[in-house]
Design an enzyme around this catalytic site. Structure first.
Site, PDB file in Angstrom:
ATOM      1  N   ILE A  64       0.731  -1.054   0.100  1.00 27.37           N
ATOM      2  CA  ILE A  64      -0.116   0.181   0.413  1.00 27.37           C
ATOM      3  C   ILE A  64       0.858   1.389  -0.205  1.00 27.37           C
ATOM      4  O   ILE A  64      -0.033   2.469  -0.195  1.00 27.37           O
ATOM      5  CB  ILE A  64      -1.183   0.582   1.062  1.00 27.37           C
ATOM      6  CG1 ILE A  64       0.339   0.194   2.550  1.00 27.37           C
ATOM      7  CG2 ILE A  64      -1.768  -0.601   0.929  1.00 27.37           C
ATOM      8  CD1 ILE A  64      -0.975   0.430   3.890  1.00 27.37           C
ATOM      9  N   LYS A  65       2.683   1.340   0.431  1.00 27.43           N
ATOM     10  CA  LYS A  65       3.272   2.165   0.126  1.00 27.43           C
ATOM     11  C   LYS A  65       2.662   3.611   1.162  1.00 27.43           C
ATOM     12  O   LYS A  65       2.760   4.702   0.827  1.00 27.43           O
ATOM     13  CB  LYS A  65       3.990   2.442  -0.936  1.00 27.43           C
ATOM     14  CG  LYS A  65       4.220   1.174  -1.737  1.00 27.43           C
ATOM     15  CD  LYS A  65       5.251   1.729  -2.779  1.00 27.43           C
ATOM     16  CE  LYS A  65       5.706   0.921  -3.596  1.00 27.43           C
ATOM     17  NZ  LYS A  65       4.794  -0.579  -4.028  1.00 27.43           N
ATOM     18  N   ARG A  66       2.075   3.124   2.384  1.00 30.57           N
ATOM     19  CA  ARG A  66       1.207   5.181   2.801  1.00 30.57           C
ATOM     20  C   ARG A  66       2.638   5.482   3.770  1.00 30.57           C
ATOM     21  O   ARG A  66       3.235   4.507   3.843  1.00 30.57           O
ATOM     22  CB  ARG A  66       0.098   4.072   3.613  1.00 30.57           C
ATOM     23  CG  ARG A  66      -1.196   3.967   2.498  1.00 30.57           C
ATOM     24  CD  ARG A  66      -1.418   4.478   1.729  1.00 30.57           C
ATOM     25  NE  ARG A  66      -2.910   3.962   1.194  1.00 30.57           N
ATOM     26  CZ  ARG A  66      -3.135   3.343   0.363  1.00 30.57           C
ATOM     27  NH1 ARG A  66      -2.361   3.697  -0.034  1.00 30.57           N
ATOM     28  NH2 ARG A  66      -4.508   3.612   0.248  1.00 30.57           N
TER      29      ARG A  66
END
Length: 307
Positions: A104-106
């Site tokens: 998700i690379k948040r």
């Protein structure tokens, strides 16, 4: 959860995670036609085609690999229906005993970061009840905003016994524009690696930390340095196969115990039937082609992780 991941890697002798990144162009025509016949060429139709595709691949590989990694952007492009497909994919993978790494690379701060964490790896409170939205065991994070963007996630991870992989040295060609910049004599990716080690030292499993790092297969010389900086961090390795990484190049991603890294392959597996090497399977048997691609990858990785 890190103990479960390490245990599955040992049992299966396969440090492999299959990236479930389904572009509609990867989905065979017969799968799309069936979904479109019932739901039309709609977002709902796309969702049904993707879920059917993912389930078939999971059924073919769940006994060979410890984990899958759905990339949320491939689902978000189809809006709410896509997110439902993401949710159903995660749940189905879990039902088959797979570890799920949500790509998700948040990376945000404060209450926003905490909300992301609750949504993806925690439980949302509704009155007297709690709900888990997505069945994910690990997620990927972007550390660009510093500890403020990571610590809220780790708080939820500790509550839920789940983990994270922090972007450290990514596989894309332009990653060096920022990640290789020298700061006080060291490249930025080394500073990030030191923080990963620091964050993880306070959140350990039996052998490895719940805080891992993302280090691209395309930069093995940098992985050698980072492996020493982060001896107890599991490394998630993208860039294998389609982006050029090969098993023989990955020795330095692993520790002397043969552990410490898990290598991702996405379209090299899920769209294997499109490759000349696996053309004999045809589109009708795309899942069997995916299984064969996993077996080939496992053998190739023996060059790196078998000590």
């Amino acid at each position: 959860m890190i103990n479960e991941l390490v245990g599955k890697i040992k049992k299966l002798e396969a440090p492999i995670v299959v990236g479930l990144d389904p572009m509609l162009s990867y989905v065979p025509e017969h799968v799309k036609e069936k979904a479109f016949k019932e739901y039309g060429e709609t977002l709902k139709g796309a969702k049904e085609a993707i879920v059917a595709y993912n389930k078939a691949i999971i059924d073919a590989i769940y006994d060979l690999v410890p984990a899958v990694k759905p990339q949320i952007a491939m689902y978000e492009q189809f809006g709410i229906e896509g997110l439902i497909a993401y949710q159903e994919t995660c749940a189905y993978a879990k039902s088959k005993g797979l570890v799920v790494i949500g790509d998700i690379k948040r990376g945000d701060i404060g209450s926003t970061s905490e909300a992301y964490a609750i949504g993806h790896i925690g439980k949302a409170k509704v009155g007297s009840k709690e709900y888990q939205s997505f069945e994910q065991d690990f997620i990927t994070l972007n550390p660009y905003m510093g500890s403020d963007s990571i610590l809220p996630f780790l708080k939820v991870c500790k509550e839920e016994k789940k983990g994270v992989f922090v972007l450290t040295k990514t596989s894309n060609p332009s990653s060096g524009e920022f990640q290789d910049r020298l700061i006080d004599g060291k490249p930025l990716y080394e500073w990030v690696g030191e923080k990963v080690h620091e964050w993880g030292s306070d959140f350990m499993g039996d052998e490895y930390s719940y805080v891992g790092a993302v280090v691209g297969a395309t930069y093995p010389e940098m992985a050698k340095v980072l492996r020493k900086i982060m001896p107890k961090a599991y490394i998630l390795v993208p860039g294998y196969g389609a982006q050029g990484g090969a098993g023989k190049d990955l020795k330095d991603f692993f520790n002397a115990d043969g552990l410490g890294a898990i290598v991702n392959s996405s379209r090299g597996i899920i769209a294997a039937y499109k490759q000349e090497q696996y053309a004999k399977f045809g589109a009708e048997n795309f899942a069997e082609a995916a299984r064969e691609a996993v077996l080939v990858m496992k053998e190739d990785l023996r060059q790196a992780w078998v000590k």
